[in-house]
Design an enzyme around this catalytic site. Structure first.
Site, PDB file in Angstrom:
ATOM      1  N   LEU A 129      -7.868  20.697  10.323  1.00 41.72           N
ATOM      2  CA  LEU A 129      -8.651  22.309  10.031  1.00 41.72           C
ATOM      3  C   LEU A 129      -7.421  23.182  10.016  1.00 41.72           C
ATOM      4  O   LEU A 129      -7.421  24.365   9.358  1.00 41.72           O
ATOM      5  CB  LEU A 129      -9.632  22.668  11.162  1.00 41.72           C
ATOM      6  CG  LEU A 129     -10.335  23.876  11.233  1.00 41.72           C
ATOM      7  CD1 LEU A 129     -11.392  23.830  10.258  1.00 41.72           C
ATOM      8  CD2 LEU A 129     -10.797  24.373  12.342  1.00 41.72           C
ATOM      9  N   ALA A 134      -3.793   0.195   4.429  1.00 47.69           N
ATOM     10  CA  ALA A 134      -4.022   1.209   5.436  1.00 47.69           C
ATOM     11  C   ALA A 134      -2.581   1.649   5.904  1.00 47.69           C
ATOM     12  O   ALA A 134      -1.754   1.082   6.040  1.00 47.69           O
ATOM     13  CB  ALA A 134      -4.842   0.858   6.580  1.00 47.69           C
ATOM     14  N   GLY A 135      -2.782   3.145   6.291  1.00 44.33           N
ATOM     15  CA  GLY A 135      -1.598   3.585   6.753  1.00 44.33           C
ATOM     16  C   GLY A 135      -2.167   4.621   8.138  1.00 44.33           C
ATOM     17  O   GLY A 135      -2.754   5.678   7.733  1.00 44.33           O
ATOM     18  N   HIS A 136      -2.194   3.936   9.090  1.00 46.36           N
ATOM     19  CA  HIS A 136      -2.560   4.928  10.392  1.00 46.36           C
ATOM     20  C   HIS A 136      -1.575   5.576  10.999  1.00 46.36           C
ATOM     21  O   HIS A 136      -0.827   4.832  11.892  1.00 46.36           O
ATOM     22  CB  HIS A 136      -3.667   4.211  11.291  1.00 46.36           C
ATOM     23  CG  HIS A 136      -4.915   3.555  10.288  1.00 46.36           C
ATOM     24  ND1 HIS A 136      -5.773   2.633  10.970  1.00 46.36           N
ATOM     25  CD2 HIS A 136      -5.421   4.067   9.220  1.00 46.36           C
ATOM     26  CE1 HIS A 136      -6.653   2.324  10.031  1.00 46.36           C
ATOM     27  NE2 HIS A 136      -6.759   3.158   8.906  1.00 46.36           N
ATOM     28  N   LYS A 183      -8.031   8.657  10.331  1.00 42.59           N
ATOM     29  CA  LYS A 183      -8.947   8.087  11.478  1.00 42.59           C
ATOM     30  C   LYS A 183      -8.119   7.689  12.491  1.00 42.59           C
ATOM     31  O   LYS A 183      -8.439   7.299  13.741  1.00 42.59           O
ATOM     32  CB  LYS A 183      -9.454   6.758  10.707  1.00 42.59           C
ATOM     33  CG  LYS A 183     -10.380   6.804   9.591  1.00 42.59           C
ATOM     34  CD  LYS A 183     -11.052   6.039   8.799  1.00 42.59           C
ATOM     35  CE  LYS A 183      -9.701   5.531   7.909  1.00 42.59           C
ATOM     36  NZ  LYS A 183      -9.380   6.408   6.663  1.00 42.59           N
ATOM     37  N   GLY A 217       4.213   6.443   0.343  1.00 40.88           N
ATOM     38  CA  GLY A 217       4.927   7.552   0.218  1.00 40.88           C
ATOM     39  C   GLY A 217       4.237   8.564  -1.037  1.00 40.88           C
ATOM     40  O   GLY A 217       4.899   9.663  -1.355  1.00 40.88           O
ATOM     41  N   ARG A 218       3.560   7.958  -1.786  1.00 42.89           N
ATOM     42  CA  ARG A 218       3.037   8.510  -2.986  1.00 42.89           C
ATOM     43  C   ARG A 218       2.454   9.986  -2.661  1.00 42.89           C
ATOM     44  O   ARG A 218       1.533  10.279  -1.416  1.00 42.89           O
ATOM     45  CB  ARG A 218       1.993   8.074  -3.629  1.00 42.89           C
ATOM     46  CG  ARG A 218       2.380   6.556  -4.124  1.00 42.89           C
ATOM     47  CD  ARG A 218       1.151   6.002  -5.056  1.00 42.89           C
ATOM     48  NE  ARG A 218       0.258   5.487  -4.092  1.00 42.89           N
ATOM     49  CZ  ARG A 218      -0.855   4.773  -4.424  1.00 42.89           C
ATOM     50  NH1 ARG A 218      -1.126   4.393  -5.681  1.00 42.89           N
ATOM     51  NH2 ARG A 218      -1.652   4.247  -3.407  1.00 42.89           N
ATOM     52  N   GLN A 275      -9.240   3.198   5.042  1.00 46.32           N
ATOM     53  CA  GLN A 275      -9.802   3.675   3.722  1.00 46.32           C
ATOM     54  C   GLN A 275     -11.249   4.626   3.928  1.00 46.32           C
ATOM     55  O   GLN A 275     -11.204   5.205   5.093  1.00 46.32           O
ATOM     56  CB  GLN A 275      -9.916   2.711   2.677  1.00 46.32           C
ATOM     57  CG  GLN A 275      -8.723   1.986   2.143  1.00 46.32           C
ATOM     58  CD  GLN A 275      -8.440   0.807   2.841  1.00 46.32           C
ATOM     59  OE1 GLN A 275      -9.165   0.002   3.297  1.00 46.32           O
ATOM     60  NE2 GLN A 275      -7.158   0.768   3.312  1.00 46.32           N
ATOM     61  N   ARG A 280     -13.871 -18.423  -2.700  1.00 47.45           N
ATOM     62  CA  ARG A 280     -13.863 -19.723  -2.016  1.00 47.45           C
ATOM     63  C   ARG A 280     -12.790 -20.752  -2.153  1.00 47.45           C
ATOM     64  O   ARG A 280     -12.745 -21.932  -2.010  1.00 47.45           O
ATOM     65  CB  ARG A 280     -15.294 -20.437  -1.924  1.00 47.45           C
ATOM     66  CG  ARG A 280     -16.412 -19.551  -1.893  1.00 47.45           C
ATOM     67  CD  ARG A 280     -17.647 -20.032  -2.519  1.00 47.45           C
ATOM     68  NE  ARG A 280     -17.523 -19.882  -3.881  1.00 47.45           N
ATOM     69  CZ  ARG A 280     -18.616 -20.034  -4.468  1.00 47.45           C
ATOM     70  NH1 ARG A 280     -19.760 -20.557  -4.228  1.00 47.45           N
ATOM     71  NH2 ARG A 280     -18.586 -19.948  -6.008  1.00 47.45           N
ATOM     72  N   GLY A 285      -4.141  19.532  14.735  1.00 46.99           N
ATOM     73  CA  GLY A 285      -2.802  19.239  14.893  1.00 46.99           C
ATOM     74  C   GLY A 285      -2.397  17.632  14.886  1.00 46.99           C
ATOM     75  O   GLY A 285      -3.586  16.913  14.967  1.00 46.99           O
ATOM     76  N   GLY A 295     -10.143   7.989   1.871  1.00 42.64           N
ATOM     77  CA  GLY A 295      -9.208   7.504   3.008  1.00 42.64           C
ATOM     78  C   GLY A 295      -8.240   8.596   3.249  1.00 42.64           C
ATOM     79  O   GLY A 295      -8.384   9.787   2.772  1.00 42.64           O
ATOM     80  N   ASP A 296      -7.356   8.211   4.183  1.00 47.11           N
ATOM     81  CA  ASP A 296      -6.248   9.294   4.594  1.00 47.11           C
ATOM     82  C   ASP A 296      -6.918  10.652   5.471  1.00 47.11           C
ATOM     83  O   ASP A 296      -6.358  11.628   5.419  1.00 47.11           O
ATOM     84  CB  ASP A 296      -5.421   9.728   3.544  1.00 47.11           C
ATOM     85  CG  ASP A 296      -4.759   8.692   2.781  1.00 47.11           C
ATOM     86  OD1 ASP A 296      -4.306   7.706   3.542  1.00 47.11           O
ATOM     87  OD2 ASP A 296      -4.644   8.756   1.617  1.00 47.11           O
ATOM     88  N   GLU A 297      -8.044  10.461   6.255  1.00 47.12           N
ATOM     89  CA  GLU A 297      -8.819  11.262   6.654  1.00 47.12           C
ATOM     90  C   GLU A 297      -8.170  11.779   8.183  1.00 47.12           C
ATOM     91  O   GLU A 297      -8.562  12.613   8.909  1.00 47.12           O
ATOM     92  CB  GLU A 297     -10.480  11.188   6.844  1.00 47.12           C
ATOM     93  CG  GLU A 297     -10.819  10.914   5.573  1.00 47.12           C
ATOM     94  CD  GLU A 297     -10.993   9.608   5.068  1.00 47.12           C
ATOM     95  OE1 GLU A 297     -10.190   8.753   5.794  1.00 47.12           O
ATOM     96  OE2 GLU A 297     -11.733   8.962   4.452  1.00 47.12           O
TER      97      GLU A 297
HETATM   98  P1  IMP Z   1      -5.650  -1.340  -2.771  1.00 42.91           P
HETATM   99  O1  IMP Z   1      -6.636  -1.141  -1.532  1.00 42.91           O
HETATM  100  O2  IMP Z   1      -4.085  -1.420  -2.539  1.00 42.91           O
HETATM  101  O3  IMP Z   1      -6.083  -2.339  -3.690  1.00 42.91           O
HETATM  102  O4  IMP Z   1      -5.896   0.091  -3.630  1.00 42.91           O
HETATM  103  C1  IMP Z   1      -6.982   0.509  -4.372  1.00 42.91           C
HETATM  104  C2  IMP Z   1      -7.156   1.995  -4.360  1.00 42.91           C
HETATM  105  O5  IMP Z   1      -7.455   2.419  -2.769  1.00 42.91           O
HETATM  106  C3  IMP Z   1      -6.090   2.743  -4.652  1.00 42.91           C
HETATM  107  O6  IMP Z   1      -6.493   3.973  -5.370  1.00 42.91           O
HETATM  108  C4  IMP Z   1      -5.285   3.290  -3.447  1.00 42.91           C
HETATM  109  O7  IMP Z   1      -4.524   4.384  -3.490  1.00 42.91           O
HETATM  110  C5  IMP Z   1      -6.538   3.388  -2.445  1.00 42.91           C
HETATM  111  N1  IMP Z   1      -5.919   3.177  -1.170  1.00 42.91           N
HETATM  112  C6  IMP Z   1      -5.991   2.045  -0.755  1.00 42.91           C
HETATM  113  N2  IMP Z   1      -5.673   2.205   0.735  1.00 42.91           N
HETATM  114  C7  IMP Z   1      -5.798   3.274   1.122  1.00 42.91           C
HETATM  115  C8  IMP Z   1      -5.385   4.069   2.207  1.00 42.91           C
HETATM  116  O8  IMP Z   1      -5.326   3.677   3.285  1.00 42.91           O
HETATM  117  N3  IMP Z   1      -5.724   5.471   1.990  1.00 42.91           N
HETATM  118  C9  IMP Z   1      -5.862   6.007   0.586  1.00 42.91           C
HETATM  119  N4  IMP Z   1      -6.210   5.416  -0.304  1.00 42.91           N
HETATM  120  C10 IMP Z   1      -5.825   3.950  -0.261  1.00 42.91           C
END
Ligand code: IMP
Length: 457
Positions: free
Chosen positions: A364, A72-74, A49, A334-335, A256, A175, A447, A45-47
């Site tokens: 890059l 997700a955080g896009h 996208k 914010g981690r 992710q 269900r 960038g 994740g966090d690539e």
């Molecule tokens: P959950 O999806 O909140 O249940 O988290 C499960 C795992 O996926 C944890 O390690 C999170 O840090 C990771 N995770 C969930 N969403 C993201 C994301 O958008 N980017 C990066 N890691 C994520």
């Protein structure tokens, strides 16, 4: 009488005409003629996208999310402005594009409308542009509470985002979930919500939590959003199908990454959905044969947030350096993200399980100042050298990456817009990533701004 000889040889018939028999029949309803590109994360994740989807959305007619939720955080930068989306597809920044939430998403209605209203307040016209699948499951406040309580009480933390993702998917496969379509029936929705709340109270009591502040209001708060959500409800699979039949361009936006996939990732340190390309079909309601391209987004290095192994993790000093250079902090929580070298073993695995047809390499430019770079090509394990990603996550914590070292380019790539203008060593690095993954690079991001992208094809 029809025997074997009357079978139409494979490949001879064009859609709609049975050449062998000379009989015409209508074009199958399953035939798609448009282009359908899936964008997935290839790592943890966090690539980046969001930025890639934003760039591709310019050429698309319809953009849909197919899994995950507000975990997700896009992040997308337009001019001086920064937009962070958790639920709404990143394509929303392009006027007129239709943006859909597929059935595979778990939708937190409160968060969704917060994002919706904040986008409108920033001048984005959403009228008629947003749709939510009738089959999408709702993520409710009690899912969030349960997620946080479990993480707080468990010795074996997953390091979740605390957004309720696991408990919401548990209700779905158990269900007993609530779907958008259920909101059509107020009585049904109310009793499902009340049952969910009662169940959560029991689970929380087992974890030692007895105080559910504000819980009484949750049922009414959710029901109050009923009309608003139903006004956006649609059959997402059908919309996409019709768009493709009409020759339109569709983007399916993943959240992710492959190593967080509930089946193919580093279980149990994963999210609770299928983040890989197969999930794009089940999570949006179209058949897999409708997909034409699968673009895997990978950082030029690697990061991970949450618990679980990271085989190519940097030394603490290098970790700090790259985290600062790449601003590697979670967009949702914010981690700080752990950082490491590009993991070629994971990248090849990710290419295979996703069936990637192309790669987008991001960030890059973050590597611009490094004198040399490494790429993991295999892992050394107590049993010997392996070059396939192991299923046993426990063993992944013990592997030593076998690193190949390449010279850095020590020049800025931020203003480069053509592959040929990249420094020689940067091109050599990218070529090596292509060789290792066996997948052609189609885009390189240098960038955060929209313009900072190199289109290779
Ligand atoms: P959950 O999806 O909140 O249940 O988290 C499960 C795992 O996926 C944890 O390690 C999170 O840090 C990771 N995770 C969930 N969403 C993201 C994301 O958008 N980017 C990066 N890691 C994520």
């Amino acid at each position: 009488m029809d025997g074997l000889s009357s079978c139409s040889p494979v490949g001879l018939s064009s859609p709609g005409t049975d050449l062998w028999r000379g009989v015409e029949h209508p074009v199958s309803d399953a035939v798609s003629v448009g282009r359908c590109t899936v964008v997935v994360g290839g790592q943890w994740g966090d690539e980046g996208k969001g930025k890639i989807v934003d760039v591709l959305a310019r050429e698309a007619d319809l953009i849909a999310r197919f899994q995950g939720g507000a975990n997700a955080g896009h992040t997308v930068h337009v001019g001086e402005e920064e937009f962070i989306f958790h639920l709404i597809p990143s394509g929303i920044l392009h006027p007129g594009k239709r943006c859909l939430m597929g059935n595979g998403v778990v939708l937190d209605p409160v968060q969704f409308f917060k994002e919706y209203d904040s986008a409108e307040a920033r001048g984005i016209d959403l009228e008629g542009r947003v749709g939510v699948s009738l089959r999408t499951h709702l993520l409710l406040p009690y899912h969030r509470l349960l997620d946080q309580a479990r993480e707080g009480s468990s010795a074996k933390k997953i390091g979740t985002t605390g957004r309720g993702i696991g408990p919401a998917y548990e209700d779905k496969v158990g269900r007993r979930g609530i779907r958008v379509v259920d909101l059509n029936h107020e009585g049904r929705a109310r009793s499902l919500l009340e049952e969910g709340l009662a169940r959560t109270r029991r689970h929380l009591a087992e974890l030692g939590h007895t105080n559910l502040e504000g819980a009484e209001g949750w049922v009414e708060e959710t029901l109050a959003l009923r009309e608003r959500l139903l006004a956006l409800a649609t059959d997402v699979g059908l919309e996409i199908h019709r768009a493709l039949k009409a020759g339109k361009v569709v983007l399916l936006e993943g959240a992710q990454g492959a190593a967080l996939d509930v089946d193919h990732g580093t279980y149990p340190y994963v999210t609770s959905s299928n983040t890989t390309a197969g999930g794009a079909s089940t999570g949006s309601g179209i058949g897999p044969t409708a997909i034409t391209d699968i673009l895997g987004v990978m950082k030029a290095y690697i990061t991970r947030v949450g618990e679980g192994p990271l085989p190519t993790a940097f030394s603490p000093e290098m970790d700090e350096k790259v985290r600062t250079l790449g601003a590697e902090f979670g967009a949702t929580t914010g981690r700080p993200r752990r950082c490491g070298w590009f993991d070629g073993v994971l990248a090849r695995y990710s290419a295979r399980v996703n069936g990637l047809t192309g790669l987008a390499i991001t960030k890059l430019d973050v590597l611009d100042t490094l004198p040399e770079l490494s790429i993991a090509t295999a892992y050394r394990t107590p049993e010997g050298v392996v070059d396939e990603f192991p299923a046993d996550t426990g063993s992944l914590g013990d592997v030593q990456p076998i690193l190949e070292t390449l010279p850095g380019w020590q020049a800025s790539t931020e203003d480069v817009r053509k592959l040929d203008d990249l420094p020689h060593n940067a091109r050599a690095y990218l070529e090596r990533l292509e060789e290792i993954t066996g997948i052609p690079i189609e885009m390189v991001s240098v960038g955060t701004r929209r313009s900072q992208i190199i289109r290779v094809t």
